[in-house]
Motif scaffolding. Structure first.
Motif, PDB file in Angstrom:
ATOM      1  N   MET A  14      65.623  -0.577  99.408  1.00  0.00           N
ATOM      2  CA  MET A  14      66.692  -1.571  99.496  1.00  0.00           C
ATOM      3  C   MET A  14      67.423  -1.793  98.170  1.00  0.00           C
ATOM      4  N   ASN A  15      67.365  -0.826  97.274  1.00  0.00           N
ATOM      5  CA  ASN A  15      68.220  -0.900  96.090  1.00  0.00           C
ATOM      6  C   ASN A  15      69.643  -0.646  96.544  1.00  0.00           C
ATOM      7  N   ARG A  16      70.580  -1.363  95.950  1.00  0.00           N
ATOM      8  CA  ARG A  16      71.960  -1.204  96.372  1.00  0.00           C
ATOM      9  C   ARG A  16      72.843  -0.694  95.238  1.00  0.00           C
ATOM     10  N   HIS A  17      73.881   0.045  95.632  1.00  0.00           N
ATOM     11  CA  HIS A  17      74.873   0.457  94.650  1.00  0.00           C
ATOM     12  C   HIS A  17      76.213   0.607  95.362  1.00  0.00           C
ATOM     13  N   VAL A  18      77.234  -0.027  94.801  1.00  0.00           N
ATOM     14  CA  VAL A  18      78.550   0.088  95.414  1.00  0.00           C
ATOM     15  C   VAL A  18      79.332   1.151  94.664  1.00  0.00           C
ATOM     16  N   SER A  19      79.915   2.099  95.398  1.00  0.00           N
ATOM     17  CA  SER A  19      80.627   3.167  94.702  1.00  0.00           C
ATOM     18  C   SER A  19      81.890   3.603  95.425  1.00  0.00           C
ATOM     19  N   ASN A  20      82.816   4.104  94.616  1.00  0.00           N
ATOM     20  CA  ASN A  20      84.074   4.626  95.126  1.00  0.00           C
ATOM     21  C   ASN A  20      84.199   6.079  94.699  1.00  0.00           C
ATOM     22  N   ASP A  21      83.147   6.591  94.101  1.00  0.00           N
ATOM     23  CA  ASP A  21      83.195   7.891  93.469  1.00  0.00           C
ATOM     24  C   ASP A  21      82.602   8.960  94.392  1.00  0.00           C
ATOM     25  N   GLY A  22      83.425   9.933  94.759  1.00  0.00           N
ATOM     26  CA  GLY A  22      83.014  10.967  95.705  1.00  0.00           C
ATOM     27  C   GLY A  22      81.659  11.587  95.392  1.00  0.00           C
ATOM     28  N   VAL A  23      81.513  12.086  94.177  1.00  0.00           N
ATOM     29  CA  VAL A  23      80.263  12.763  93.820  1.00  0.00           C
ATOM     30  C   VAL A  23      79.056  11.841  93.903  1.00  0.00           C
ATOM     31  N   THR A  24      79.232  10.645  93.377  1.00  0.00           N
ATOM     32  CA  THR A  24      78.114   9.697  93.403  1.00  0.00           C
ATOM     33  C   THR A  24      77.657   9.471  94.836  1.00  0.00           C
ATOM     34  N   ILE A  25      78.614   9.304  95.727  1.00  0.00           N
ATOM     35  CA  ILE A  25      78.267   9.047  97.120  1.00  0.00           C
ATOM     36  C   ILE A  25      77.574  10.264  97.726  1.00  0.00           C
ATOM     37  N   LEU A  26      78.173  11.432  97.528  1.00  0.00           N
ATOM     38  CA  LEU A  26      77.605  12.645  98.119  1.00  0.00           C
ATOM     39  C   LEU A  26      76.201  12.907  97.605  1.00  0.00           C
ATOM     40  N   LEU A  27      76.030  12.749  96.292  1.00  0.00           N
ATOM     41  CA  LEU A  27      74.726  13.051  95.711  1.00  0.00           C
ATOM     42  C   LEU A  27      73.657  12.075  96.160  1.00  0.00           C
ATOM     43  N   SER A  28      74.075  10.887  96.598  1.00  0.00           N
ATOM     44  CA  SER A  28      73.049   9.915  96.946  1.00  0.00           C
ATOM     45  C   SER A  28      72.672   9.961  98.426  1.00  0.00           C
TER      46      SER A  28
END
Ligand code: ADP
Ligand code: MG
Length: 518
Positions: free
Chosen positions: A53-67
């Motif tokens: 349940m760790n959270r991270h808000v992102s708008n970054d394509g790579v960050t999202i894909l990698l996670s």
């Protein structure tokens, strides 16, 4: 349509998936859908949540894909290519993924509905991508460091990021402060001259010099030093090893060794000081407590650094890393910096006005670790965009450059079916503007038609929905980001369209594959 398949992949029908194109392209669409809504300044964020349940808000394509956790093997290919795009140009990952999805969707249509052979489609994609890149490169305009366009490039690149406006001023300040010092062999390499560090609860700042996220070795050492004469120490500062003492059981020998340790440590420190140095950046594998205590009692400034930090500290101060104690006799080994100071509250050390090549450090802050991480990534994106723009030139943004490439590419006369494959690239070129505008709440397709009917360089104003000249509006992109994204998309789609079966295989680990050697 079958359900999107981000989940763990299982070959259907025992071992073979005959309808691989369908399954694989669905996987690509699913993954593209996770990031496409982030594209452009009005793109939305994603909330990433892990099992703990760790959270991270992102708008970054790579960050999202990698996670993304467990994903389809073909979707994993996309992630890899997006990652490579990020490494090579540092921006344009969402663009690459959106174009890849479009190419695959259209390619699949040609193969399934019109019965075109996949190799023909692939050839068409290849030549389409090649020609589109050539056209974009030819259109690109060169810019210089002090051009207004540089600011516009950075602003455009950061327009979709949290706090983008504020960050872009910071990035531009950093770029201009370091200026031509960032040039190596005729092109800009800001990796070597702008450091970006992320902190929580510090002010955003551009520091002329280096900021080490470290504390001095001992609180008894001075906090501040003017006219620092700097030595970078790489050699071992532990003349007698603890293990020698431990392994020995004879009292007299231990005593001798302890004595030796004292004498030798003092000798080392004396020779170090005899060079005139008053600041020591220490990357030695080991440092004896006695050496540390001696340095502290002599009131010199010493700080531990990592071997990775040596290169730029040396470049910035002109200090030559000392690998062997004998090297202390050589001339010109010391570097200089006018000012060295530790900010004790924040646990950082500033090294300013170095005698070597100019460098700047951007301190990017955030109230939480997450926000500072996201802002830090964005700042680096901005620097990368500027570097690409300065080195290779710029084109109209907002998908306009891509869109107007279409008319030019249509004039190419390709032989036979290859022309059909070209359509695939054309849809991809159109998809960027459409997606940016869809994300901004417009009817993407309708707006794209309006832009198409306008002159070169025209796109759609994201707020008013009117056709505008992107050059005048200052929405500009580095051409390198565009060409790399196109090539990445071409590569993904070619591999996906070529596959007609997914097969369950035995062990395919690199080790197993090299053993069979076929
Ligand atoms: P990527 O991961 O591909 O870099 P971004 O979310 O950063 O995705 O969006 C980049 C795209 O947004 C570029 O095509 C850029 O030209 C476009 N863009 C940025 N600002 C504007 C704007 N004000 N109007 C229209 N398009 C814009
Ligand atoms: Mg971007």
């Amino acid at each position: 349509m079958s359900t999107p398949n981000y989940g763990v992949w299982r070959p259907m029908a025992e071992n073979v998936e005959f309808n691989a194109l369908e399954s694989n392209s669905n996987a690509v669409m699913a993954i593209a859908d996770t990031v496409r809504t982030t594209l452009g300044p009005k793109g939305l964020d994603k909330l990433l949540i892990d099992q703990a349940m760790n959270r991270h808000v992102s708008n970054d394509g790579v960050t999202i894909l990698l996670s993304l956790r467990a994903i389809h093997p073909v979707a994993r290919m996309i992630v890899q290519i997006a990652e490579r795009q990020e490494q090579l140009v540092g921006d344009g990952t969402t663009t690459a993924v959106v174009m890849a999805a479009e190419m695959i969707k259209d390619g699949k249509r040609l193969i399934k509905e019109l019965g075109v052979h996949p190799t023909k489609v692939v050839e068409g994609i290849e030549s389409g991508v090649k020609h589109a890149c050539q056209i974009l490169q030819k259109e690109a305009r060169k810019i210089a460091l002090d051009d207004n366009a540089l600011e516009q490039i950075v602003k455009t690149s950061l327009s979709s990021k949290m706090d983008g406006q504020k960050l872009s001023s910071l990035v531009i300040l950093a770029l201009r402060s370091v200026g031509k010092a960032a040039m190596y062999n005729g092109s800009f390499d800001f990796d070597k001259s702008i450091m970006v560090i992320r902190r929580t609860n510090m002010e955003d700042r551009v520091v002329n010099g280096i900021v080490l996220e470290r504390k001095r070795m001992d609180p008894d050492m001075p906090v501040e030093l003017n006219h620092a004469r700097i030595m970078i120490v790489k050699f071992d500062l532990k003349p007698v090893k603890e293990s020698w003492l431990k392994e020995n059981s004879k009292y007299q020998e231990i005593l001798n060794m302890e004595n030796d340790r004292l004498v030798k440590s003092k000798e080392i420190v004396d020779t170090m000081l005899a060079t005139g140095a008053n600041t020591f950046l220490i990357a030695s594998p080991e440092v004896d407590q006695i050496v540390e205590d001696l340095l502290a009692s002599l009131k010199v400034f010493a700080v531990r650094i990592s071997t990775e930090e040596i290169e730029y500290l040396s470049r910035y101060t002109n200090a030559k890393p000392i690998r062997m104690i004998e090297d202390l006799k050589k001339p010109d080994i010391l570097g200089k910096a006018d000012h060295v100071i530790e900010d004790e509250d924040n646990g950082v050390i500033y090294i300013e006005d170095g005698a070597g090549r100019n460098m700047v450090t951007m301190i990017v802050s955030g109230t939480t670790k997450e926000t500072s991480l996201e802002r830090w990534r964005a700042a680096i994106d901005g620097v990368n965009a500027a570097e690409a723009a300065l080195n290779e030139g710029i084109v109209a943004g907002g998908g306009a450059a891509e869109l107007h490439t279409i008319e030019k590419i249509k004039n190419l006369r390709l032989k036979g079916l290859e022309q059909v494959g070209l359509e695939v690239v054309i849809s991809a070129l159109e998809s960027i503007m459409r997606q940016i505008l869809t994300n901004a709440g417009f009817n993407g397709l309708e707006k794209v038609m309006a832009a198409k009917a306008s002159s070169d360089g025209f796109g759609i104003d994201i707020d008013s929905g009117e056709a505008v000249d992107m050059w005048k509006k200052g929405v500009l992109d580095p051409v390198l980001v565009k060409t790399m994204a196109l090539q990445a998309a071409g590569e993904i789609s070619k591999s996906v369209l070529r596959i007609d079966r997914n097969l369950a295989a035995e062990d395919l680990s690199p080790q197993a594959v090299s053993e069979t050697k076929r």
